[in-house]
Write a protein that holds these residues in place. Structure first.
Motif, PDB file in Angstrom:
ATOM      1  N   SER A 124      -7.115  -1.336  -5.918  1.00  0.00           N
ATOM      2  CA  SER A 124      -5.430  -1.195  -6.494  1.00  0.00           C
ATOM      3  C   SER A 124      -6.115   0.545  -6.204  1.00  0.00           C
ATOM      4  N   ARG A 125      -5.238   1.853  -6.869  1.00  0.00           N
ATOM      5  CA  ARG A 125      -5.473   3.108  -6.740  1.00  0.00           C
ATOM      6  C   ARG A 125      -5.392   3.870  -8.480  1.00  0.00           C
ATOM      7  N   ASP A 126      -5.690   4.822  -8.890  1.00  0.00           N
ATOM      8  CA  ASP A 126      -5.125   5.087  -9.837  1.00  0.00           C
ATOM      9  C   ASP A 126      -5.246   6.818  -8.533  1.00  0.00           C
ATOM     10  N   ALA A 141      -5.197   7.220   3.019  1.00  0.00           N
ATOM     11  CA  ALA A 141      -5.839   6.121   2.374  1.00  0.00           C
ATOM     12  C   ALA A 141      -7.085   5.572   2.259  1.00  0.00           C
ATOM     13  N   THR A 142      -7.866   4.717   1.664  1.00  0.00           N
ATOM     14  CA  THR A 142      -8.620   4.036   1.184  1.00  0.00           C
ATOM     15  C   THR A 142      -8.997   2.868   1.982  1.00  0.00           C
ATOM     16  N   LYS A 200       0.005   4.865  -1.221  1.00  0.00           N
ATOM     17  CA  LYS A 200       1.571   5.205  -1.913  1.00  0.00           C
ATOM     18  C   LYS A 200       0.797   3.995  -2.890  1.00  0.00           C
ATOM     19  N   GLY A 201      -0.056   3.121  -2.111  1.00  0.00           N
ATOM     20  CA  GLY A 201      -0.211   1.909  -3.280  1.00  0.00           C
ATOM     21  C   GLY A 201       0.488   0.439  -2.983  1.00  0.00           C
ATOM     22  N   THR A 202       0.702   0.767  -1.536  1.00  0.00           N
ATOM     23  CA  THR A 202       2.325   0.193  -2.076  1.00  0.00           C
ATOM     24  C   THR A 202       1.578  -1.343  -0.824  1.00  0.00           C
ATOM     25  N   GLN A 227      -3.233  11.294   6.210  1.00  0.00           N
ATOM     26  CA  GLN A 227      -2.548  11.387   5.520  1.00  0.00           C
ATOM     27  C   GLN A 227      -0.867  10.908   5.933  1.00  0.00           C
ATOM     28  N   PHE A 228      -1.721   9.669   6.891  1.00  0.00           N
ATOM     29  CA  PHE A 228      -0.097   8.783   7.040  1.00  0.00           C
ATOM     30  C   PHE A 228       0.255   7.800   5.757  1.00  0.00           C
ATOM     31  N   ASP A 229       0.899   7.090   6.232  1.00  0.00           N
ATOM     32  CA  ASP A 229       0.803   6.421   4.811  1.00  0.00           C
ATOM     33  C   ASP A 229       1.010   4.854   6.407  1.00  0.00           C
TER      34      ASP A 229
END
Length: 125
Positions: free
Chosen positions: A70-72, A32-33, A53-55, A101-103
């Protein structure tokens, strides 16, 4: 692990900027960022965050509807598109990544372990 924020600059009120945060030594794909900012004499504050995930995204009330995160993951880069900039948006903007690394989406700076060096955004009136 290095996070390199870029894209800041001087812009007139009402203008736009796009910040980028490129990571090395870490894959953004599972982290996550977030973006934070700090104005002179003020504490660092949350701006926006996105899950790996970017969701899912989250925004500070002061930027909601004007900023988009947003992310790529393929390019290991996170973006902050800023529209309708105001003088009160003037600050150093920092990107950050968590290591869990949790969503999840995180709005608290204490959730992030990795920080970039910051990029200055100055909005003139």
């Amino acid at each position: 692990v290095q996070l390199q924020a870029s894209g800041g600059g001087l812009v007139q009120g009402g203008g736009s900027l796009r910040l980028s945060c490129a990571a090395s030594g870490i894959s953004f794909a599972y982290h996550a960022t977030g973006w934070f900012r700090q104005a002179p004499g003020k504490e660092r504050e949350f701006v926006a965050a996105i899950n790996w995930k970017g969701t899912n995204t989250d925004y500070a009330a002061s930027v909601k509807g004007r900023f988009t995160i947003s992310r790529d993951n393929a390019k290991n880069t996170v973006f902050l598109q800023m529209y309708s900039l105001k003088p009160e948006d003037t600050a150093v903007y920092y990107c950050a990544a968590d290591s869990s690394q949790f969503d999840n989406v995180y709005a608290r700076s204490t959730e992030y372990e990795f920080w970039g060096q910051g990029t200055q955004v100055t909005v003139s009136s």
